[in-house]
Design a protein around this motif. Structure first.
Motif, PDB file in Angstrom:
ATOM      1  N   THR B  61       1.086  -1.074  -0.013  1.00  0.00           N
ATOM      2  CA  THR B  61      -0.054  -0.137  -0.039  1.00  0.00           C
ATOM      3  C   THR B  61       0.895   1.266   0.019  1.00  0.00           C
ATOM      4  N   LEU B  62       1.875   1.120   0.821  1.00  0.00           N
ATOM      5  CA  LEU B  62       2.878   2.559   0.872  1.00  0.00           C
ATOM      6  C   LEU B  62       3.359   2.689  -0.564  1.00  0.00           C
ATOM      7  N   LEU B  63       4.027   1.474  -1.128  1.00  0.00           N
ATOM      8  CA  LEU B  63       4.791   1.747  -2.205  1.00  0.00           C
ATOM      9  C   LEU B  63       3.880   2.022  -3.367  1.00  0.00           C
ATOM     10  N   LYS B  64       2.630   1.748  -3.505  1.00  0.00           N
ATOM     11  CA  LYS B  64       1.604   2.447  -4.315  1.00  0.00           C
ATOM     12  C   LYS B  64       1.382   3.587  -4.012  1.00  0.00           C
ATOM     13  N   ARG B  65       1.272   4.021  -2.827  1.00  0.00           N
ATOM     14  CA  ARG B  65       1.057   5.545  -2.771  1.00  0.00           C
ATOM     15  C   ARG B  65       2.286   6.455  -3.412  1.00  0.00           C
ATOM     16  N   GLU B  66       3.535   5.650  -3.139  1.00  0.00           N
ATOM     17  CA  GLU B  66       4.603   6.491  -3.653  1.00  0.00           C
ATOM     18  C   GLU B  66       4.910   6.328  -5.004  1.00  0.00           C
ATOM     19  N   GLY B  67       4.140   5.471  -5.534  1.00  0.00           N
ATOM     20  CA  GLY B  67       4.469   5.400  -7.144  1.00  0.00           C
ATOM     21  C   GLY B  67       5.606   4.299  -7.499  1.00  0.00           C
ATOM     22  N   GLU B  68       5.902   3.746  -6.544  1.00  0.00           N
ATOM     23  CA  GLU B  68       7.107   2.844  -6.752  1.00  0.00           C
ATOM     24  C   GLU B  68       6.613   1.403  -7.026  1.00  0.00           C
ATOM     25  N   ILE B  69       5.514   1.155  -7.466  1.00  0.00           N
ATOM     26  CA  ILE B  69       5.105  -0.310  -7.604  1.00  0.00           C
ATOM     27  C   ILE B  69       3.987  -0.153  -8.815  1.00  0.00           C
ATOM     28  N   LEU B  70       3.844  -1.156  -9.601  1.00  0.00           N
ATOM     29  CA  LEU B  70       2.744  -1.092 -10.435  1.00  0.00           C
ATOM     30  C   LEU B  70       1.909  -2.237 -10.037  1.00  0.00           C
ATOM     31  N   GLU B  71       0.520  -1.939  -9.891  1.00  0.00           N
ATOM     32  CA  GLU B  71      -0.489  -3.021  -9.487  1.00  0.00           C
ATOM     33  C   GLU B  71      -1.063  -3.401 -10.637  1.00  0.00           C
ATOM     34  N   LEU B  72      -1.066  -4.985 -11.085  1.00  0.00           N
ATOM     35  CA  LEU B  72      -1.811  -5.570 -12.057  1.00  0.00           C
ATOM     36  C   LEU B  72      -3.257  -6.192 -11.475  1.00  0.00           C
ATOM     37  N   GLU B  73      -4.438  -5.627 -11.712  1.00  0.00           N
ATOM     38  CA  GLU B  73      -5.518  -6.303 -11.021  1.00  0.00           C
ATOM     39  C   GLU B  73      -6.113  -7.469 -11.951  1.00  0.00           C
ATOM     40  N   PHE B  74      -6.190  -8.742 -11.424  1.00  0.00           N
ATOM     41  CA  PHE B  74      -6.989  -9.813 -12.083  1.00  0.00           C
ATOM     42  C   PHE B  74      -7.798 -10.278 -11.104  1.00  0.00           C
ATOM     43  N   SER B  75      -9.090 -10.567 -11.569  1.00  0.00           N
ATOM     44  CA  SER B  75     -10.138 -11.193 -10.592  1.00  0.00           C
ATOM     45  C   SER B  75      -9.633 -12.687 -10.542  1.00  0.00           C
ATOM     46  N   ASP B  76      -9.245 -13.445 -11.641  1.00  0.00           N
ATOM     47  CA  ASP B  76      -8.842 -14.628 -11.466  1.00  0.00           C
ATOM     48  C   ASP B  76      -7.597 -14.972 -10.880  1.00  0.00           C
ATOM     49  N   LEU B  77      -6.521 -14.242 -11.361  1.00  0.00           N
ATOM     50  CA  LEU B  77      -5.275 -14.581 -10.801  1.00  0.00           C
ATOM     51  C   LEU B  77      -4.963 -13.858  -9.339  1.00  0.00           C
ATOM     52  N   GLY B  78      -5.831 -12.976  -8.902  1.00  0.00           N
ATOM     53  CA  GLY B  78      -5.421 -12.207  -8.027  1.00  0.00           C
ATOM     54  C   GLY B  78      -4.644 -10.942  -8.157  1.00  0.00           C
ATOM     55  N   ASN B  79      -4.257 -10.062  -7.571  1.00  0.00           N
ATOM     56  CA  ASN B  79      -3.415  -8.937  -7.973  1.00  0.00           C
ATOM     57  C   ASN B  79      -2.150  -9.268  -7.915  1.00  0.00           C
ATOM     58  N   ARG B  80      -1.301  -8.653  -9.143  1.00  0.00           N
ATOM     59  CA  ARG B  80       0.139  -9.141  -9.101  1.00  0.00           C
ATOM     60  C   ARG B  80       0.882  -7.757  -9.177  1.00  0.00           C
ATOM     61  N   TYR B  81       2.263  -7.909  -8.787  1.00  0.00           N
ATOM     62  CA  TYR B  81       2.999  -6.527  -8.555  1.00  0.00           C
ATOM     63  C   TYR B  81       4.161  -6.548  -9.538  1.00  0.00           C
ATOM     64  N   ASP B  82       4.478  -5.443 -10.133  1.00  0.00           N
ATOM     65  CA  ASP B  82       5.709  -4.846 -10.622  1.00  0.00           C
ATOM     66  C   ASP B  82       6.463  -3.801 -10.019  1.00  0.00           C
ATOM     67  N   GLY B  83       7.427  -4.207  -9.364  1.00  0.00           N
ATOM     68  CA  GLY B  83       8.200  -3.404  -8.610  1.00  0.00           C
ATOM     69  C   GLY B  83       9.362  -2.947  -9.495  1.00  0.00           C
ATOM     70  N   ARG B  84       9.720  -3.375 -10.486  1.00  0.00           N
ATOM     71  CA  ARG B  84      10.773  -3.233 -11.412  1.00  0.00           C
ATOM     72  C   ARG B  84      10.492  -1.854 -12.171  1.00  0.00           C
ATOM     73  N   LYS B  85       9.142  -2.252 -12.901  1.00  0.00           N
ATOM     74  CA  LYS B  85       8.878  -0.963 -13.874  1.00  0.00           C
ATOM     75  C   LYS B  85       7.347  -0.693 -13.447  1.00  0.00           C
ATOM     76  N   PRO B  86       7.692   0.541 -12.475  1.00  0.00           N
ATOM     77  CA  PRO B  86       6.277   1.056 -12.078  1.00  0.00           C
ATOM     78  C   PRO B  86       5.714   2.055 -12.788  1.00  0.00           C
ATOM     79  N   TYR B  87       6.009   2.064 -14.100  1.00  0.00           N
ATOM     80  CA  TYR B  87       5.246   2.676 -14.775  1.00  0.00           C
ATOM     81  C   TYR B  87       4.496   2.105 -16.055  1.00  0.00           C
ATOM     82  N   PRO B  88       3.671   2.550 -16.517  1.00  0.00           N
ATOM     83  CA  PRO B  88       2.642   1.755 -17.440  1.00  0.00           C
ATOM     84  C   PRO B  88       3.366   1.197 -18.722  1.00  0.00           C
ATOM     85  N   HIS B  89       3.329  -0.286 -19.032  1.00  0.00           N
ATOM     86  CA  HIS B  89       3.934  -0.779 -19.914  1.00  0.00           C
ATOM     87  C   HIS B  89       2.899  -1.895 -20.094  1.00  0.00           C
ATOM     88  N   PRO B  90       3.014  -2.455 -21.416  1.00  0.00           N
ATOM     89  CA  PRO B  90       2.161  -3.779 -21.636  1.00  0.00           C
ATOM     90  C   PRO B  90       2.754  -4.998 -20.983  1.00  0.00           C
TER      91      PRO B  90
END
Lengths: 139, 139
Positions: B61-90
């Motif tokens: 939650t903290l990292l999301k607030r700081e913009g240091e992580i990208l959250e990928l929301e999936f209702s099947d897979l559950g949420n997944r996180y990308d800490g390496r590239k916290p900016y939008p990318h495909p």
DNA sequence: TTTCGTGCAAAAGCTTTGCATTAGC
DNA sequence: GCTAATGCAAAGCTTTTGCACGAAA
């Protein structure tokens, strides 16, 4: 028209068209605002006081299986549904008020081909969302 | 390097770098497989037996607030996180095994501008996912 | 009449929260 | 020493499931 298409598809799969299902289909076929399960249910309870949330969920599960509805997953907004255009298309979402609109269609064919070549994946579908502030929320 | 960047950002925001936070950051900075909260926790419990799920959630939650992580929301897979590239990318996602990979960057600048013109939205970010079968799951 | 759908309530996931204890700084 | 973070357990949400009753074909 969408409603008839949905009904046709369900009949083909030997599903019964009950008053409850008909009502849910009607809302989905006529809503352009990408409703949530909750909002579909709320709208229907007025006319069908015994309509249960479970029935709305079950009808949506059915429509997903039949490919007659597009599910948009959001952990903040909750899941939202598009029954009018059940195929992938871009959405523009207001992060302030939750409004979701459909801009004109974008062709991702070429990009999709490039992705398949590069990754070796067999890509079946996609999702493209733009997030920002709608005109009303830019104050 | 990513880990140092994350730490720096948290310090700037007057957050303490506890052993638990450091451990979560380290996993996020070094994972290319877009881990879930559950899998981050599982990995850490081996070395920090008292590490709680709540702490992982709070750190994220903290990292999301700081913009240091990208959250990928999936209702099947559950949420997944990308800490390496916290900016939008495909992302390219296997619907069979849940594998998620990052293809090379695509430029959506032009499309984004077109969307803003057409809709009047002020677009801040986007999400582009391709779904299909990875090479291993195409059998 | 037989099978399928409904609706209630309970269960299941996942995520957040409250609060006393512990530990950074 | 002051304040923030941890970790447990409880609570909250959304979605799914089990099951008895009721309705469709």
């Amino acid at each position: 028209m969408r409603l008839e298409q949905m009904i046709e598809r369900l009949k083909e799969s030997d599903c019964r068209i009950t008053p409850q299902r008909y009502a849910v289909l009607k809302v989905l076929a006529n809503s352009s605002e990408h409703p949530s399960v909750e909002s579909i249910h709320a709208k229907l309870v007025e006319h069908y006081p015994t309509m249960s949330l479970a029935t709305v969920y079950k009808t949506i599960t059915l429509l997903k299986r039949e490919g007659e509805i597009l599910e948009l997953e959001f952990s903040d907004l909750g899941n939202r549904y598009d029954g009018r255009k059940p195929y992938p298309h871009p959405h523009v979402i207001c992060t302030e008020c939750g409004k979701i609109i459909d801009p004109s269609h974008l062709d991702l064919e070429e990009i999709t081909s490039k992705m398949m070549e590069e990754t070796g994946f067999k890509i079946m579908t996609h999702r493209l969302d733009f997030y920002g502030l709608c005109p009303n929320c830019q104050g």
